[in-house]
Design a protein around this motif. Structure first.
Motif, PDB file in Angstrom:
ATOM      1  N   LEU A 151       0.839  -1.199   0.000  1.00 22.99           N
ATOM      2  CA  LEU A 151       0.000   0.000   0.000  1.00 22.99           C
ATOM      3  C   LEU A 151       0.876   1.252   0.000  1.00 22.99           C
ATOM      4  O   LEU A 151       0.637   2.200  -0.745  1.00 22.99           O
ATOM      5  CB  LEU A 151      -0.918   0.004   1.220  1.00 22.99           C
ATOM      6  CG  LEU A 151      -1.874   1.196   1.313  1.00 22.99           C
ATOM      7  CD1 LEU A 151      -2.782   1.254   0.087  1.00 22.99           C
ATOM      8  CD2 LEU A 151      -2.703   1.130   2.571  1.00 22.99           C
ATOM      9  N   LYS A 152       1.921   1.224   0.818  1.00 21.16           N
ATOM     10  CA  LYS A 152       2.816   2.382   0.887  1.00 21.16           C
ATOM     11  C   LYS A 152       3.443   2.661  -0.476  1.00 21.16           C
ATOM     12  O   LYS A 152       3.696   3.795  -0.850  1.00 21.16           O
ATOM     13  CB  LYS A 152       3.917   2.139   1.928  1.00 21.16           C
ATOM     14  CG  LYS A 152       3.433   2.235   3.364  1.00 21.16           C
ATOM     15  CD  LYS A 152       4.560   1.960   4.328  1.00 21.16           C
ATOM     16  CE  LYS A 152       4.068   1.993   5.764  1.00 21.16           C
ATOM     17  NZ  LYS A 152       5.120   1.599   6.714  1.00 21.16           N
ATOM     18  N   ARG A 153       3.708   1.585  -1.242  1.00 23.30           N
ATOM     19  CA  ARG A 153       4.333   1.747  -2.555  1.00 23.30           C
ATOM     20  C   ARG A 153       3.421   2.512  -3.511  1.00 23.30           C
ATOM     21  O   ARG A 153       3.855   3.305  -4.323  1.00 23.30           O
ATOM     22  CB  ARG A 153       4.658   0.370  -3.128  1.00 23.30           C
ATOM     23  CG  ARG A 153       5.477   0.406  -4.398  1.00 23.30           C
ATOM     24  CD  ARG A 153       6.117  -0.953  -4.643  1.00 23.30           C
ATOM     25  NE  ARG A 153       5.133  -1.984  -4.854  1.00 23.30           N
ATOM     26  CZ  ARG A 153       4.551  -2.222  -6.024  1.00 23.30           C
ATOM     27  NH1 ARG A 153       4.853  -1.490  -7.071  1.00 23.30           N
ATOM     28  NH2 ARG A 153       3.667  -3.188  -6.157  1.00 23.30           N
ATOM     29  N   SER A 154       2.135   2.304  -3.392  1.00 24.51           N
ATOM     30  CA  SER A 154       1.208   2.963  -4.319  1.00 24.51           C
ATOM     31  C   SER A 154       0.860   4.388  -3.879  1.00 24.51           C
ATOM     32  O   SER A 154       0.565   5.235  -4.697  1.00 24.51           O
ATOM     33  CB  SER A 154      -0.071   2.137  -4.468  1.00 24.51           C
ATOM     34  OG  SER A 154      -0.783   2.154  -3.249  1.00 24.51           O
ATOM     35  N   LEU A 155       0.898   4.617  -2.568  1.00 22.61           N
ATOM     36  CA  LEU A 155       0.495   5.936  -2.073  1.00 22.61           C
ATOM     37  C   LEU A 155       1.698   6.877  -1.971  1.00 22.61           C
ATOM     38  O   LEU A 155       2.188   7.169  -0.893  1.00 22.61           O
ATOM     39  CB  LEU A 155      -0.193   5.792  -0.709  1.00 22.61           C
ATOM     40  CG  LEU A 155      -1.467   4.962  -0.707  1.00 22.61           C
ATOM     41  CD1 LEU A 155      -2.089   4.989   0.682  1.00 22.61           C
ATOM     42  CD2 LEU A 155      -2.452   5.468  -1.735  1.00 22.61           C
ATOM     43  N   LYS A 156       2.203   7.292  -3.133  1.00 24.33           N
ATOM     44  CA  LYS A 156       3.383   8.136  -3.166  1.00 24.33           C
ATOM     45  C   LYS A 156       3.208   9.259  -4.186  1.00 24.33           C
ATOM     46  O   LYS A 156       2.282   9.249  -4.987  1.00 24.33           O
ATOM     47  CB  LYS A 156       4.609   7.304  -3.580  1.00 24.33           C
ATOM     48  CG  LYS A 156       5.147   6.427  -2.499  1.00 24.33           C
ATOM     49  CD  LYS A 156       6.608   6.144  -2.736  1.00 24.33           C
ATOM     50  CE  LYS A 156       6.838   4.997  -3.683  1.00 24.33           C
ATOM     51  NZ  LYS A 156       8.213   4.474  -3.600  1.00 24.33           N
ATOM     52  N   ILE A 157       4.175  10.195  -4.118  1.00 28.60           N
ATOM     53  CA  ILE A 157       4.267  11.193  -5.180  1.00 28.60           C
ATOM     54  C   ILE A 157       5.243  10.606  -6.194  1.00 28.60           C
ATOM     55  O   ILE A 157       6.432  10.437  -5.905  1.00 28.60           O
ATOM     56  CB  ILE A 157       4.797  12.536  -4.640  1.00 28.60           C
ATOM     57  CG1 ILE A 157       3.872  13.064  -3.550  1.00 28.60           C
ATOM     58  CG2 ILE A 157       4.929  13.544  -5.761  1.00 28.60           C
ATOM     59  CD1 ILE A 157       4.390  14.290  -2.827  1.00 28.60           C
ATOM     60  N   LEU A 158       4.746  10.271  -7.363  1.00 25.43           N
ATOM     61  CA  LEU A 158       5.582   9.609  -8.362  1.00 25.43           C
ATOM     62  C   LEU A 158       6.026  10.579  -9.455  1.00 25.43           C
ATOM     63  O   LEU A 158       5.231  11.404  -9.919  1.00 25.43           O
ATOM     64  CB  LEU A 158       4.825   8.444  -9.005  1.00 25.43           C
ATOM     65  CG  LEU A 158       4.571   7.232  -8.108  1.00 25.43           C
ATOM     66  CD1 LEU A 158       3.806   6.174  -8.877  1.00 25.43           C
ATOM     67  CD2 LEU A 158       5.881   6.643  -7.592  1.00 25.43           C
ATOM     68  N   PRO A 159       7.301  10.481  -9.897  1.00 24.62           N
ATOM     69  CA  PRO A 159       7.778  11.359 -10.958  1.00 24.62           C
ATOM     70  C   PRO A 159       7.221  10.947 -12.318  1.00 24.62           C
ATOM     71  O   PRO A 159       6.979   9.760 -12.557  1.00 24.62           O
ATOM     72  CB  PRO A 159       9.297  11.142 -10.913  1.00 24.62           C
ATOM     73  CG  PRO A 159       9.468   9.745 -10.409  1.00 24.62           C
ATOM     74  CD  PRO A 159       8.335   9.534  -9.437  1.00 24.62           C
ATOM     75  N   VAL A 160       7.020  11.933 -13.176  1.00 22.48           N
ATOM     76  CA  VAL A 160       6.616  11.669 -14.564  1.00 22.48           C
ATOM     77  C   VAL A 160       7.667  12.335 -15.458  1.00 22.48           C
ATOM     78  O   VAL A 160       7.922  13.528 -15.342  1.00 22.48           O
ATOM     79  CB  VAL A 160       5.216  12.247 -14.869  1.00 22.48           C
ATOM     80  CG1 VAL A 160       4.844  11.991 -16.327  1.00 22.48           C
ATOM     81  CG2 VAL A 160       4.175  11.645 -13.938  1.00 22.48           C
ATOM     82  N   TYR A 161       8.283  11.529 -16.336  1.00 19.46           N
ATOM     83  CA  TYR A 161       9.372  12.023 -17.171  1.00 19.46           C
ATOM     84  C   TYR A 161       8.938  12.158 -18.634  1.00 19.46           C
ATOM     85  O   TYR A 161       8.063  11.407 -19.095  1.00 19.46           O
ATOM     86  CB  TYR A 161      10.563  11.054 -17.118  1.00 19.46           C
ATOM     87  CG  TYR A 161      11.117  10.826 -15.733  1.00 19.46           C
ATOM     88  CD1 TYR A 161      12.128  11.644 -15.234  1.00 19.46           C
ATOM     89  CD2 TYR A 161      10.638   9.798 -14.923  1.00 19.46           C
ATOM     90  CE1 TYR A 161      12.647  11.439 -13.955  1.00 19.46           C
ATOM     91  CE2 TYR A 161      11.142   9.583 -13.648  1.00 19.46           C
ATOM     92  CZ  TYR A 161      12.146  10.409 -13.164  1.00 19.46           C
ATOM     93  OH  TYR A 161      12.646  10.219 -11.896  1.00 19.46           O
ATOM     94  N   ALA A 162       9.557  13.094 -19.338  1.00 21.68           N
ATOM     95  CA  ALA A 162       9.408  13.112 -20.795  1.00 21.68           C
ATOM     96  C   ALA A 162      10.031  11.811 -21.289  1.00 21.68           C
ATOM     97  O   ALA A 162      11.118  11.432 -20.854  1.00 21.68           O
ATOM     98  CB  ALA A 162      10.131  14.316 -21.378  1.00 21.68           C
ATOM     99  N   SER A 163       9.335  11.100 -22.177  1.00 19.88           N
ATOM    100  CA  SER A 163       9.804   9.766 -22.545  1.00 19.88           C
ATOM    101  C   SER A 163       9.849   9.583 -24.052  1.00 19.88           C
ATOM    102  O   SER A 163       9.620  10.517 -24.823  1.00 19.88           O
ATOM    103  CB  SER A 163       8.899   8.705 -21.902  1.00 19.88           C
ATOM    104  OG  SER A 163       9.452   7.423 -22.082  1.00 19.88           O
ATOM    105  N   THR A 164      10.166   8.380 -24.458  1.00 24.02           N
ATOM    106  CA  THR A 164      10.195   8.016 -25.870  1.00 24.02           C
ATOM    107  C   THR A 164       9.564   6.636 -25.998  1.00 24.02           C
ATOM    108  O   THR A 164       9.347   5.946 -24.996  1.00 24.02           O
ATOM    109  CB  THR A 164      11.644   8.019 -26.399  1.00 24.02           C
ATOM    110  OG1 THR A 164      11.624   7.796 -27.802  1.00 24.02           O
ATOM    111  CG2 THR A 164      12.502   6.945 -25.739  1.00 24.02           C
ATOM    112  N   LYS A 165       9.268   6.232 -27.218  1.00 20.59           N
ATOM    113  CA  LYS A 165       8.580   4.955 -27.443  1.00 20.59           C
ATOM    114  C   LYS A 165       9.368   3.795 -26.821  1.00 20.59           C
ATOM    115  O   LYS A 165      10.584   3.735 -26.935  1.00 20.59           O
ATOM    116  CB  LYS A 165       8.419   4.729 -28.953  1.00 20.59           C
ATOM    117  CG  LYS A 165       7.469   3.604 -29.293  1.00 20.59           C
ATOM    118  CD  LYS A 165       7.307   3.475 -30.797  1.00 20.59           C
ATOM    119  CE  LYS A 165       6.363   2.314 -31.136  1.00 20.59           C
ATOM    120  NZ  LYS A 165       6.262   2.092 -32.591  1.00 20.59           N
TER     121      LYS A 165
END
Length: 695
Positions: A151-165
């Protein structure tokens, strides 16, 4: 504990990080990530905050959110067409119900159990007055172990990066996490000296890297970002100051005298200086009278009166025994300055001449000789001034107008013709203070933020094609009243690739059809200099009523009788450029107008036209332009040879920029050669080149 520097991290390929391998190395290289340094400074573009659990009843339309709910229906799968599936399920908590929807995700039916509870994260939407969430991510809640690590793993502030295919967010997160883990047993060298960190209460480097990628809380994320932004801007300012320090310390400047005649010269002007002009003149004179070389940028909105400051500085230089040069980007502007400046200076015995590419060999030769033997005190010209054939007797002051049209190299070539020459740079292109501090960090900045009294703001209107006939009638009425009109087009000639009006076709159309009874002229960059000069002379003399043009008239053209400007495809121009173009009208006493034909339906285009219609303040407009388009597009930062900003936002981080600049200045003052900060000195050498080491 072993100490590691950023330079060491640049030598370590990400190939050997757990989970990368050769194929993924190729994917990461598309993002310009090849080593650990590039990976750790590949900062998130945004974050998903899954830590705040909301009630379903409190979810807002368009909100990214987390909520806990129980599955209260079976998963239904619809197949509206071949190759497409839509999975739906109802989720409920004590406050309400929401439908979760997934597109083309075949595993959903076997992943969700009726009666089980999950944490969902995604964007809530209200459709037909019912709540729906599309493609949410989810984690099952173990009711027996509510505080489990899962549960702790899901309840976080997660980074979102510019990505590629083929590079998923989860994969990038995992690789970054592995890289950070690899540094847990070493001491990463902190580039910011401890006194600087203490002064501004900045986090250390490892805390900042860990929490910019994987923040435990919003506060930790903000603290990490503040430190990294500060460091980036501090290093940049230190690098720019090193150029400035090098220039100032390499040679002693000319120490000009204070002139009593200056008051007499100002008193003889046909107008009074504004308070802003007086303030800026004071700053220029202070520079000229000091021992150091002047490097000053004067920013002033269209019509704010920068030229007279240049004239006064030239007068001072000549009266103190030196020559002056004023370099401008176009022959039209050079001729215009020559005609306005020459009478002001010649009445006080200052010899002024013009030098441009289109002059005859004989004319140029006479100017060359006059500059070499000192008979010519002031020369006004184009880039012809930087040619090798131009030699000065005793050059003391170099002024460049519309600086963005010249590179730093061109400015320095002209200045070097005098040895220890003072440099004054002028621009009417309103660069936001934020960018000016960055792009002209090697210059001191003065701003003329006041227009001369009596100037009426240009009334600006944004219209679409439905208003064409009304605008044409307005053009005719303007000419009938004895005034003149500019029509500006984004292209010289028609293009198959770009749908926009061209000057050539527009001029033909209105000259032969719409306004065949009026005098229509055309001017554009592909014409010969002599042709352009002839057209502008005709327009200035009112022999042409309507001038169809490209942006060639953007800079410096002064025809007070022109009171209407119509800009075709206005959506194709930046706001700062539109403002520059608009500045060609409103130069006389009559009310002037600017009509922007907007051919775009986009929200951004409408917003930009609205800003133009509401404001005549170039600095307000340029700030908005920066906000909308971003600094890279706005002013081609990379062209200036500066390191790219990876985390700082010049629009949002102005206050940090000011602090960073003050701190950099203090450090240079306290430790001029950075002898007590060898690591910083080496960093500057690596990032700005060997000459920028404040030595």
């Amino acid at each position: 504990m072993k100490q590691v520097s950023f330079e060491d991290l640049k030598k370590q390929s990400i190939r050997y990080i757990k989970g990368v391998g050769q194929s993924r190395l190729t994917l990461f290289s598309r993002l310009e990530i090849n080593n650990i340094f590039e990976l750790l400074t590949y900062y998130p573009k945004e974050y998903e905050d899954r830590s705040r659990i909301k009630n379903i009843a409190d979810l807002q339309d368009g909100e990214l959110c987390s909520f806990e709910g129980t599955i209260v229906s079976n998963v239904t799968v619809l197949r509206p067409r071949r190759g497409m599936s839509i999975a739906k399920v109802s989720v409920q908590d004590s406050t309400g119900k929401i439908t979760a929807v997934w597109f083309n995700q075949h595993y959903i039916k076997s992943s969700l159990a009726l009666g089980a509870s999950y944490i969902f994260y995604g964007k809530a939407e209200r459709k037909l007055n019912k709540l729906q969430i599309s493609n949410p991510v989810f984690e099952k809640i173990d009711t027996n172990q509510y505080d489990s690590n899962e549960l702790k793993r899901s309840l976080k502030i997660l980074p979102v990066y510019a990505s590629t295919k083929n590079l998923s967010q989860n994969l990038i997160r995992a690789i970054v996490q592995e890289a950070l883990k690899s540094l847990s047993n070493v001491e990463l060298e902190d580039m910011l000296p401890q006194p600087v960190r203490d002064r501004h209460n900045l986090a250390d480097i490892m805390f900042s890297l860990n929490h910019i990628h994987f923040p435990v809380s919003e506060q930790d994320k903000d603290k990490a970002r503040y430190r990294l932004v500060f460091e980036e801007l501090f290093m940049l300012q230190l690098g720019l100051l090193s150029y400035k320090s090098l220039a100032a310390s390499a040679r002693q400047g000319i120490k000009y005298m204070r002139l009593k005649e200056m008051d007499e010269f100002i008193g003889a002007l046909p107008f009074q200086l504004t308070d802003a002009q007086k303030r800026v003149l004071g700053e220029v004179e202070q520079d000229m009278e000091s021992n150091t070389i002047m490097n000053r940028l004067i920013q002033g909105d269209v019509g704010s009166g920068k030229t007279i400051i240049a004239v006064l500085a030239l007068f001072k230089a000549v009266r103190c025994g030196y020559q002056g040069a004023l370099m401008v980007p176009t022959e039209i502007l050079a001729e215009q300055h020559y005609k306005s400046v020459k009478p002001l200076l010649e009445r006080f015995g200052v010899a002024v001449e013009l030098l441009s590419g289109s002059q005859s060999k004989k004319q140029k030769q006479a100017v060359f000789e006059g500059l070499k033997n000192g008979c010519i005190n002031v020369v006004i010209g184009t880039h012809a001034l930087i040619e090798d054939t131009v030699e000065f007797y005793k050059l003391g002051l170099v002024i460049t107008d519309e600086q963005h049209r010249f590179g730093v190299r061109q400015r320095s070539i002209l200045a070097e013709k005098g040895g220890n020459t003072d440099v004054l740079v002028m621009t009417a292109t309103p660069i936001p203070r934020t960018l000016a501090l960055i792009l002209y960090g090697d210059l001191d900045i003065s701003i003329i933020d006041e227009l001369p009294p009596g100037r009426k703001p240009v009334r600006t209107y944004s219209v679409n094609e439905s208003m064409r006939d009304r605008i044409n009638n307005f053009i005719r009425e303007t000419v009938k009243a004895g005034r003149q009109v500019y029509i500006v087009c984004p292209l010289v000639e028609d293009s198959e690739e770009i749908e926009a009006k061209s000057a050539v076709v527009t001029a033909e159309d209105i000259g032969n059809n719409v306004f065949n009874d009026l005098k229509v002229g055309i001017i554009h960059g592909k014409m010969k200099p002599s042709e352009k000069e002839s057209v502008m002379k005709s327009f200035a003399a009112s022999d042409i009523s309507i001038l169809v043009s490209t942006t060639i008239i953007e800079v410096g053209v002064n025809v007070p009788n022109a009171t209407l400007m119509v800009i075709e495809n206005a959506e194709r121009f930046g706001l700062a450029q539109l403002h520059q173009l608009r500045g060609r009208v409103g130069r006389g006493e009559a009310q002037s107008y600017c009509v922007l034909f907007n051919q775009s339906n986009s929200k951004v285009a409408r917003e930009r036209m609205k800003i133009m219609a509401q404001s005549n303040d170039g600095f307000v407009i340029s700030e908005k332009d920066l906000e909308i388009r971003g600094p890279g597009e706005f002013f081609g930062i990379r062209q200036h040879g500066l390191p790219e900003l990876k985390i700082a936002n010049l629009y949002k981080d102005l206050e940090i920029l000011k602090l960073a600049q003050e701190t950099a200045k203090d450090m240079v003052a306290e430790d001029p050669g950075l002898m007590n900060n060898k690591r910083l000195k080496q960093y500057l050498a690596n990032h700005f080149g060997e000459k920028a080491t404040l030595s």
